[in-house]
Write a protein that holds these residues in place. Sequence first.
Motif, PDB file in Angstrom:
ATOM      1  N   ALA A   5     -16.591 -29.965 -28.508  1.00  0.00           N
ATOM      2  CA  ALA A   5     -15.578 -30.507 -29.405  1.00  0.00           C
ATOM      3  C   ALA A   5     -16.022 -30.400 -30.859  1.00  0.00           C
ATOM      4  O   ALA A   5     -15.216 -30.063 -31.764  1.00  0.00           O
ATOM      5  N   LEU A  25      -7.325 -36.848 -32.617  1.00  0.00           N
ATOM      6  CA  LEU A  25      -7.021 -36.378 -31.262  1.00  0.00           C
ATOM      7  C   LEU A  25      -8.297 -36.226 -30.428  1.00  0.00           C
ATOM      8  O   LEU A  25      -8.361 -36.649 -29.265  1.00  0.00           O
ATOM      9  N   VAL A  26      -9.352 -35.639 -31.019  1.00  0.00           N
ATOM     10  CA  VAL A  26     -10.620 -35.468 -30.304  1.00  0.00           C
ATOM     11  C   VAL A  26     -11.228 -36.820 -29.978  1.00  0.00           C
ATOM     12  O   VAL A  26     -11.751 -37.047 -28.881  1.00  0.00           O
ATOM     13  N   SER A  28      -9.714 -39.687 -29.443  1.00  0.00           N
ATOM     14  CA  SER A  28      -8.999 -40.358 -28.342  1.00  0.00           C
ATOM     15  C   SER A  28      -9.300 -39.736 -26.988  1.00  0.00           C
ATOM     16  O   SER A  28      -9.369 -40.428 -25.978  1.00  0.00           O
ATOM     17  N   CYS A  29      -9.498 -38.435 -26.956  1.00  0.00           N
ATOM     18  CA  CYS A  29      -9.788 -37.767 -25.677  1.00  0.00           C
ATOM     19  C   CYS A  29     -11.221 -37.995 -25.222  1.00  0.00           C
ATOM     20  O   CYS A  29     -11.495 -37.987 -24.014  1.00  0.00           O
ATOM     21  N   LEU A  30     -12.153 -38.184 -26.155  1.00  0.00           N
ATOM     22  CA  LEU A  30     -13.553 -38.398 -25.784  1.00  0.00           C
ATOM     23  C   LEU A  30     -13.929 -39.870 -25.711  1.00  0.00           C
ATOM     24  O   LEU A  30     -15.100 -40.205 -25.567  1.00  0.00           O
TER      25      LEU A  30
END
Length: 515
Positions: A5, A25-26, A28-30
């Motif tokens: 990422a 966005l990164v 929230s996904c991690l």
Amino acid sequence: MRGPATRRLISLDARGELTTGHVRLVASCLAASERTVWRWLARARADGHSERQPRKAFTLTDDLLAHLALLGGNCARLHRELVAQERAGGSAAPSRRTLYRAVNRALTPGEKAGIRKGERARRRFDVHLRRPTDGEGHHRNAIWEGDHVEMPVKVDVDGHLRKPWVTWFIDCATDAVCGLAITPTYPNRASVLAALRASIMRDDRYGPFGGVPAAVRIDRGRDFLSTTVGAALGRFAVLVGELPGYHPHLKGRVEALNGAVQTMHCKSLPHYTGQATELNGAPIDPDAPALLFEDFVELLLDWVREWNVDLPKPALAGRTPLQAWQDDAWPVDDIPAKDLRLFMLEDDGRVRTITGDGISWRSRMYVGPWMTGKGNAGRKVRLRYMPHHDHEIEVFDAVTGRHLGPADLSDQASKQQVAAVLASRRTASKRVKQILKAAAKKRRVRYAAVTQAEPPRVLGALTSEEASAELQQAEQGERPLPVNPDLIPLRPPAAGWVLPRPPQQTPAPEQDDQS
């Protein structure tokens, strides 16, 4: 996923396309905060590392690992010794938690168990692959597995409690026990041959299982690898897979059977060696009557029938071995019982002659009803026999190889005589053990307990008279016996004997008066 990422965001930043939306966005996904992701980017721009850098931590050197193994895996003692070295002016010692974390990073659970208790403990943490359900060994009689197993039950064998041994073969494709042989004591190659013959023969004792297998898997037991067993299997073109010793997972089918018979059958029998005990380790019911050997055999055969016919197996998709065998259309090679029995015998390798007293083998005479009335005296024959079954032999014509018939021991002792001989042997062995025990008691040396470092001091005082008497007795035992020719007078010689002439006496020389 931090590294990939971060590298993606760095590439966007290099092209001028990075926005706060990308970072959010990164994050929230991690499952990280937006501030943390910005910190990753700042560190990647500064030192070029996008991955998480490991912290500097205490690590075990090879010397510390060797010393830990010397201490039997005792981490607490290793920490105390490191602290003692620090107090003596050595390097700084880590905390106990730091040392434990370093040990957990350096060693796997299996390696730690091996350091504490050895290779057998380490193997409990090994991961073994399951054999494929298709391919080799998928159809019936493709592969058998054979093994010896000692039953954890004491049974009555001629008035003595013994743990019997079972030798059996299991079909790997259907989990069916094709045959077995039970011996009151440790088995031998005759037990393997008996179990193999029972497995190949198809009768109603075990069900429709049997026939000639394509291959047999066994370990490196001396009974299974004997020349007799190898020759018996080789005559039927059966391949033998010799597995290394102490690797039970390589023949998992028969090992699972060994465990199943102990947990499912033996636990309910009297004198089970793994039963619950009293606080001091004594059995709860030591006076319970033991099973007779023949009763134990009958109960075990009943359990084998239940295993083959009534018990569904998860490995067979819920089917019983009987259903799996009947669903398999692979052809079964059968051998007549007469030919099978002869093929399982050892060849004597010598040509013998039938005399008026029968056939001489191992300084014994064997006779058969087929020898009388047909003029067989003088006929050249060869012998075959079952190992250790010296009460009966099979006789073959030495020229044509035709089977003539069995021959039994001509002067075989009765059961009462055999029992008397065995009792006499046990009495003699018991007396020798008592003598050796008394000698060991006299030879034993006892030492005084000490509370400080000093040379050992022998206990057991002797008087000078006792010491002299024992030394004199030992000296007399080593001294040769005196010869007394006058104890028994000799008889006069026979009349025809030639007697030696007496030596002529020469006159002594006269002495000089002046000497």
